[in-house]
Design a protein around this motif. Structure first.
Motif, PDB file in Angstrom:
ATOM      1  N   CYS A   1      10.281 -18.983  32.716  1.00  0.00           N
ATOM      2  CA  CYS A   1      11.287 -19.777  33.880  1.00  0.00           C
ATOM      3  C   CYS A   1      11.415 -19.095  35.236  1.00  0.00           C
ATOM      4  CB  CYS A   1      12.790 -19.918  33.202  1.00  0.00           C
ATOM      5  SG  CYS A   1      13.749 -21.042  34.097  1.00  0.00           S
TER       6      CYS A   1
ATOM      7  N   HIS B   1      12.267 -16.048  36.090  1.00  0.00           N
ATOM      8  CA  HIS B   1      13.449 -15.028  36.516  1.00  0.00           C
ATOM      9  C   HIS B   1      12.914 -13.772  37.057  1.00  0.00           C
ATOM     10  CE1 HIS B   1      16.413 -17.403  33.897  1.00  0.00           C
ATOM     11  NE2 HIS B   1      15.540 -18.247  34.579  1.00  0.00           N
TER      12      HIS B   1
ATOM     13  N   GLU C   1      20.971 -15.945  31.668  1.00  0.00           N
ATOM     14  CA  GLU C   1      21.096 -17.304  32.377  1.00  0.00           C
ATOM     15  C   GLU C   1      20.766 -18.449  31.292  1.00  0.00           C
ATOM     16  OE1 GLU C   1      20.407 -21.126  33.687  1.00  0.00           O
ATOM     17  OE2 GLU C   1      18.795 -19.825  33.481  1.00  0.00           O
ATOM     18  N   GLU C   2      19.663 -18.148  30.706  1.00  0.00           N
ATOM     19  CA  GLU C   2      19.182 -18.990  29.702  1.00  0.00           C
ATOM     20  C   GLU C   2      19.976 -19.282  28.483  1.00  0.00           C
ATOM     21  OE1 GLU C   2      16.609 -20.854  30.200  1.00  0.00           O
ATOM     22  OE2 GLU C   2      15.609 -19.870  31.649  1.00  0.00           O
TER      23      GLU C   2
ATOM     24  N   HIS D   1       9.667 -23.113  31.393  1.00  0.00           N
ATOM     25  CA  HIS D   1       9.882 -23.207  29.938  1.00  0.00           C
ATOM     26  C   HIS D   1       8.574 -23.411  29.146  1.00  0.00           C
ATOM     27  CE1 HIS D   1      14.641 -23.291  29.989  1.00  0.00           C
ATOM     28  NE2 HIS D   1      14.170 -22.730  31.081  1.00  0.00           N
TER      29      HIS D   1
HETATM   30 ZN   LIG Z   1      15.325 -21.708  32.392  1.00  0.00          ZN
END
Ligand SMILES: [Zn+2]
Ligand SMILES: [Zn+2]
Length: 372
Positions: free
Chosen positions: A88, A90, A122-123, A342
């Motif tokens: 993602c 990050h 966060e996920e 993702h």
């Molecule tokens: Zn994500």
């Protein structure tokens, strides 16, 4: 001295090699905390589990501005084995925010305080809640977040000044009836009758059609091994979405009432709860204008995209939900991320990260002033 474009790629490459899933970002947070300390920040670790907060104080009165980056990777299966991958981006967000933080420590800020917030998980959509519980935003007045966008939304050299994530919640309901012999249904309360009524009641909920909002039953389990007995328990799950937080609050109330009242029509009871989710984006108008100005200054007018509405969720929006006075903005950065976020093979163009660094520096300069 390493230039910022080189530094951000170097930090990204380091973080990319240590992917860790939510609340397990041990190496990641140690690396970021050490780098902040080395740069001269007052550093607090273990914030909301594995989060890191670094503070740079100008010594002058002024606002408290937070720059937030998430740190967690996603859990994927590769050749049958579970492994963490930064699919993602990050790692990119943390690299940009650390590079900005180091530059600001070197130059200094003119007024107020700068708070660097490396947020865990966060996920899992509640890492932000954990750092809020630990007081990380108590003194924060403004917050800026940044996230890579998939190539379908933004390319290298482009960015959007506002990403409108929707509100997304999961509700669960347990319906309690009364078991009885299948031959004597009048002595029992059939939880399946109650659940069927509840599904219909939920599907009959109507919301303001001008604002997107939906509720769907996504799980329904009832009945046990005995097919000749009246089942006394049913379990339901529901997925709720809306682009508006007020509408979502109403939708949660109406859903709760529909299930409870439907169960009651056959004498059953229902326990209904919200078991997870996060609110929709709410941004400050002036902050979004500033983000536009920053993107235009860094990428030129062709690089400025319109605000993007995305069905995905983001726990960043708990900051404003918990402290409505916070002025928030959230940049979506183009970096040719493909095939999509993702996806375990997700790749992006690291040369685009300097754009995020420069956009954030521009905003920080306007909000708290960077010393020359
Ligand atoms: Zn994500
Ligand atoms: Zn993400």
């Amino acid at each position: 001295m390493t230039d910022l474009a080189t530094r951000v790629k170097e930090v990204w490459a380091t973080l990319h090699e240590m992917p860790e899933v939510g609340f397990e970002e041990v190496k990641t947070s140690a690396f970021l905390a050490d780098a902040l300390r080395a740069a001269g920040y007052q550093v607090q670790t273990g914030v909301g589990g594995t989060g890191v907060v670094g503070v740079l104080d100008s010594g002058n009165p002024g606002p408290v501005l937070a720059l937030r980056a998430d740190m967690d990777a996603l859990g994927h299966m590769v050749e049958g084995k579970p492994c963490a991958i930064h699919s993602c981006g990050h790692d990119a967000h943390s690299a940009m925010v650390l590079t900005v933080a180091e530059e600001l420590a070197r130059k200094g800020i003119e007024r107020g305080k700068l708070k660097i917030l490396f947020q865990p998980a966060e996920e899992k959509l509640f890492g932000a809640l954990r750092v809020i519980e630990d007081g990380a935003i108590d003194d924060v007045e403004m917050v800026v977040g940044i996230h890579l966008r998939p190539i379908q939304e933004a390319r290298s050299g482009q960015a959007t000044p506002a990403l409108y994530h929707g509100a997304s919640y999961i509700m669960e309901a347990t319906i309690h009836g009364l078991t009885a012999h299948g031959a004597r249904p009048h002595l029992g309360i059939n939880a399946i009758d109650a659940a069927a009524a509840a599904v219909n009641a939920v599907n009959a909920i109507h919301m303001n059609p001008t604002i997107p909002a939906t509720v769907k039953v996504t799980k329904l389990h009832a009945g046990g091994a005995a097919l000749n007995a009246i089942p006394d328990k049913a379990v339901m799950a529901l997925d709720l979405r809306s682009q508006d937080n007020g509408l979502m609050d109403d939708l949660i109330k109406k859903t709760t009432r529909a299930i409870e009242a439907a169960a009651a029509t056959v004498g059953a009871t229902a326990e209904v709860k919200v078991s997870g989710g996060c609110p929709a984006a709410e941004y400050d108008k002036d902050m979004v204008e500033l983000a536009k100005e920053a993107i235009t200054a860094v990428l030129g007018p062709d690089g400025l995209l319109a605000p993007i509405t995305t069905p995905g969720g983001e726990d960043f929006h708990f900051f404003v939900k918990h402290k409505p006075s916070i002025k928030a903005a959230y940049i979506g950065l183009g970096a040719d991320a493909a095939p999509g976020l993702h996806h375990q093979e997700m790749k992006f163009n690291p040369d685009a990260l300097i754009n995020g660094v420069n956009i954030l520096l521009y905003m920080v300069d306007k909000l708290v002033g960077i010393r020359a």
